[in-house]
Design a protein around this motif. Structure first.
Motif, PDB file in Angstrom:
ATOM      1  N   ILE A 150       0.853  -1.198   0.000  1.00 39.40           N
ATOM      2  CA  ILE A 150       0.000   0.000   0.000  1.00 39.40           C
ATOM      3  C   ILE A 150       0.884   1.242   0.000  1.00 39.40           C
ATOM      4  N   ALA A 151       1.890   1.237   0.873  1.00 44.96           N
ATOM      5  CA  ALA A 151       2.745   2.417   1.050  1.00 44.96           C
ATOM      6  C   ALA A 151       3.540   2.747  -0.202  1.00 44.96           C
ATOM      7  N   ALA A 153       2.481   2.278  -3.336  1.00 40.71           N
ATOM      8  CA  ALA A 153       1.614   2.571  -4.482  1.00 40.71           C
ATOM      9  C   ALA A 153       1.605   4.076  -4.745  1.00 40.71           C
ATOM     10  N   SER A 156      -1.013   5.821  -2.552  1.00 45.66           N
ATOM     11  CA  SER A 156      -1.037   5.129  -1.266  1.00 45.66           C
ATOM     12  C   SER A 156      -1.970   5.792  -0.255  1.00 45.66           C
ATOM     13  N   THR A 160      -4.965   3.726   1.511  1.00 43.26           N
ATOM     14  CA  THR A 160      -5.031   3.595   2.968  1.00 43.26           C
ATOM     15  C   THR A 160      -6.419   3.945   3.470  1.00 43.26           C
ATOM     16  N   TRP A 170      -2.339   8.046   7.482  1.00 40.88           N
ATOM     17  CA  TRP A 170      -1.309   8.014   6.442  1.00 40.88           C
ATOM     18  C   TRP A 170      -0.437   9.259   6.581  1.00 40.88           C
ATOM     19  N   GLU A 200       4.282   6.401   4.012  1.00 36.93           N
ATOM     20  CA  GLU A 200       4.496   6.207   2.586  1.00 36.93           C
ATOM     21  C   GLU A 200       5.890   5.648   2.313  1.00 36.93           C
ATOM     22  N   SER A 201       5.949   4.607   1.483  1.00 32.01           N
ATOM     23  CA  SER A 201       7.212   3.966   1.076  1.00 32.01           C
ATOM     24  C   SER A 201       8.019   3.438   2.257  1.00 32.01           C
ATOM     25  N   SER A 400       1.331  -4.102  -4.952  1.00 27.65           N
ATOM     26  CA  SER A 400       1.221  -2.681  -5.285  1.00 27.65           C
ATOM     27  C   SER A 400       0.919  -2.466  -6.756  1.00 27.65           C
ATOM     28  N   SER A 404      -2.456  -0.744  -8.250  1.00 28.23           N
ATOM     29  CA  SER A 404      -2.111   0.648  -8.528  1.00 28.23           C
ATOM     30  C   SER A 404      -0.869   0.644  -9.406  1.00 28.23           C
ATOM     31  N   TYR A 406       3.195   0.605  -8.835  1.00 28.77           N
ATOM     32  CA  TYR A 406       4.294   0.529  -7.867  1.00 28.77           C
ATOM     33  C   TYR A 406       5.305   1.639  -8.140  1.00 28.77           C
TER      34      TYR A 406
END
Length: 700
Positions: A150-151, A153, A156, A160, A170, A200-201, A400, A404, A406
């Protein structure tokens, strides 16, 4: 051991009865070990946990709130309490008054030692503020594949919200550090009902004022993400579908055995590397997929993944539908040079005025379509763990990119982490490598006294060791003992009859796949026989020559092939005998075969020298303790030859020596270490007698 339960969901392993018997700090350790026991929660060394605990101040006797948090380094799945840093919360809160802003956040690390509680020597990590400023007593920070998917994408934040609603928040990408700690505090204060946050990431933070609830929240959040991805991706081909069909298992290993020594030789110019091969289903699906080249080029997202696997992997040009190993080997030089050039260009684009010098520009991860993944690092454990991290990255990319797009870390952000001055300082604090670090050794007769002692000597200096022996039971017992002392990563076994050409060839192929190649070859397999010449049968003569002469030849010949493929030199040690130089009565077959070993070593020293391959001989004499050849008939025969009994034979040997000392397996091992190490880097074609002195065996 890392534990992965069956099925896709992560099992809640909390034992309330056990937990209730623990102190708050012990309960933190319990929670940490549970979370770290499953790689789907976090990978080795990844993530951190904390608890804010009331403790008695050792100076004032008053109660003080103390942050227990995983210290720098370590692994939550295997750590003990010594792995936690302890810091006064009052002092950590006081640091806010010293903070000069994001441009100066790295200087805050130097203040952390001033916050230490009870003189705890465990250094606090860069993530300490992330735990300190979350206004809850218990905090889990982990790197689950399902959450990082998720993070990582491109949308993201929206994902979330879609998956978790308002229960999990997030935050945008921010390098770990003091500023991110303040961001987390601000998020918690503005969102008091939130149970956690996706970074994120990066990964997942969850919190609560109860340790068990915090643990359960972490697992529930991960399991919810797993379930969501399963539903969303059920009918979507992974990575754009299959492009290359995986080769059969035996063929995959054959290709890896050919590629790994060549790669190892090309990337070991500054220091020897050790390899690891992984062809699990997740890896094979990725390396054979249509989208693999595109995704691999994007690099990894989570900083923990990235630091272990470098900016991106090297994709080896290999077509499993038309496998041409020779063509791939020929092309490897250009592939590796292109990777180095690309990495150097990345460094030059992104470096800052105070950046550390460029590090090793070689790839860590090598992806081979239809075959699997090869990783190389300074030691076996690091190579294996790097592979595990890239499998995590594969899992992230699968999820991811299916729901979405990646995205890896932005290049400059990735560089700023890789060449972070704080990370460089950590690297500089690491102990110097041991003398044989990165070296791979094979010891024939490895289950015997001399073989096992030599293995211990090499392992203690950082080498990986393959024990080869014909005695399966003794081999397993010796390996278990050594693995218990030095770790399972560095010990392998191969049941091998040195007189079998097929067995010797197979052993080197297995060693190439397990460790990447070979640097040190100790030929020590042996037998002993005693008979007057008129009583020496042709069978007995041939048996001695087969094991002690032909066996040494086969082991050496196959070693030369691997050493030549690597092109980085090596050391070969023949464990011969005093009897190869000095004749003994009633042992013509044995003495002649041992003399053959010594002369073969001289011949190989001539051939190996232009390639940096050194060949030397260690001549023991009368090593009775721990030696399998001194059991049974040989002991009886030698005792009869010299007119003594078993008990008196060792004393007789000691008294006949010039130094009047017994020779032990450890003494031979020391000589084998000398010839394997750089201490003897200018020696080849030499003989060391380890016999306590025997004038007849003086070399001339």
């Amino acid at each position: 051991m890392l534990k992965t339960v069956s099925g896709s969901r992560i099992e809640n392993l909390w034992d309330e009865t056990h937990a209730n018997s623990l102190s708050e700090s012990d309960k933190l350790l319990y929670r940490s070990n549970l979370l770290g026991s499953d790689k789907r929660v976090t990978n080795y060394g990844g993530g951190n946990t904390s608890a804010k605990v009331m403790e008695t101040d050792p100076l004032t006797g008053a109660m003080a709130e103390v942050l227990w948090v995983k210290g720098s380094g370590g692994d939550i799945g295997t750590m003990d309490k010594a792995g936690f840093s302890t810091l006064y919360m009052e002092k950590l809160n006081a640091l806010k008054g010293l903070y000069r802003g994001v441009a100066f956040e790295d200087e805050m690390v130097a203040y952390l030692p001033h916050c230490t509680f009870n003189l705890n020597p465990r250094a606090a990590s860069i993530d300490t503020p992330l735990h300190a400023y979350v206004p809850k007593k218990h905090v889990d920070h982990v790197h689950p594949d399902a959450i990082i998917a998720i993070a990582a994408a491109s949308n993201s934040k929206e994902l979330t919200q879609q998956i978790f609603g308002g229960s999990i928040g997030w935050l945008p990408w921010k390098k770990p550090g003091y500023e991110l700690g303040l961001w987390l505090e601000d998020f918690c204060l503005k969102n008091p009902d939130a149970k956690g946050v996706v970074l994120e990431s990066h990964g997942l933070f969850c919190w609560d004022d109860d340790a068990e609830v915090c643990y359960a929240t972490t697992l529930e959040t991960i399991n919810h993400a797993i379930a969501w991805f399963e539903e969303q991706t059920a009918d979507i081909p992974a990575f754009g579908g299959e492009r290359h069909t995986a080769l059969p298992s035996a063929e995959r290993r054959r290709v890896a055995a050919a590629l790994m020594p060549a790669i190892r030789g090309m990337i070991s110019g500054d220091s020897h590397k050790v390899g690891h091969f992984d062809d699990q289903d997740a890896v094979l699906q990725f390396v054979g997929a249509n989208d693999m080249p595109r995704l691999a080029a994007l690099g990894t997202s989570c900083p923990d993944h990235f630091l272990r696997t470098k900016i991106r992997p090297l994709v080896v040009d290999f077509d499993p539908a038309n496998p041409d190993i020779d063509a791939t080997l020929t092309g490897l030089t250009d592939m590796i040079e292109a990777y180095r050039a690309d990495y150097t260009a990345y460094y030059e684009r992104c470096k800052n005025a105070d950046s550390p010098a460029i590090r090793d520009p070689n790839a860590v991860v090598y992806l081979v379509p239809g075959v699997g993944m090869i990783t190389f690092a300074k030691d076996k454990a690091t190579a294996r763990i790097s592979g595990e991290f890239y499998v995590n990255a594969i899992n992230v990319m699968r999820g991811s990119d299916a729901v979405s797009n990646y995205q890896g870390l932005p290049e400059q952000e990735a560089f700023d982490i890789e060449y972070w001055l704080l990370e460089e300082a950590k690297l500089q604090r690491m102990p110097q490598p041991k003398a044989l670090a990165g070296r791979v050794a094979i010891v024939t007769g490895g289950a015997g006294g001399i073989g096992a002692a030599t293995a211990v000597r090499y392992l203690s200096e950082g080498a990986c060791v393959v024990l080869a022996d014909i005695d399966k039971a003794s081999l397993a017992e010796t390996a278990q003992t050594l693995a218990g002392k030095f770790g399972k990563d560095v010990v392998r076994t191969v049941e091998m009859n040195v007189t079998s050409e097929e067995a010797v060839i197979a052993a080197y192929a297995d060693m190439a796949v397990e460790f990447g190649g070979v640097d040190i070859v100790v030929s020590n397999a042996g037998i002993a026989s005693s008979a007057k010449v008129e009583d020496t049968s042709l069978e007995l003569w041939n048996k001695n020559m087969s094991i002690l002469s032909t066996g040494y030849f086969l082991v050496a010949r196959e070693a030369f092939k691997v050493l030549m493929a690597q092109g980085i030199g090596g050391s070969m040690v023949f464990v011969a005998s005093k009897n190869g130089l000095a004749a003994s009565p009633g042992a013509a077959a044995y003495c002649t075969a041992k003399a053959s070993e010594i002369h073969l070593a001289r011949c190989l020293a001539l051939e190996g020298a232009p390639h940096g391959i050194r060949v030397n001989v260690v001549n023991p004499d009368a090593v009775l303790r721990g030696s399998k050849i001194w059991s049974g008939e040989w002991l009886d025969q030698r005792a009869a030859t010299y007119g003594t009994d078993k008990g008196g034979l060792e004393e007789m040997y000691r008294e006949r020596s010039l130094l009047k000392r017994s020779v032990l397996p450890e003494d031979i091992a020391e000589a084998c270490y000398f010839f394997a190490s750089d201490l003897s880097s200018k020696s080849t074609g030499n003989i060391i007698n380890v016999d306590a002195g025997n004038v007849q065996a003086f070399t001339r």
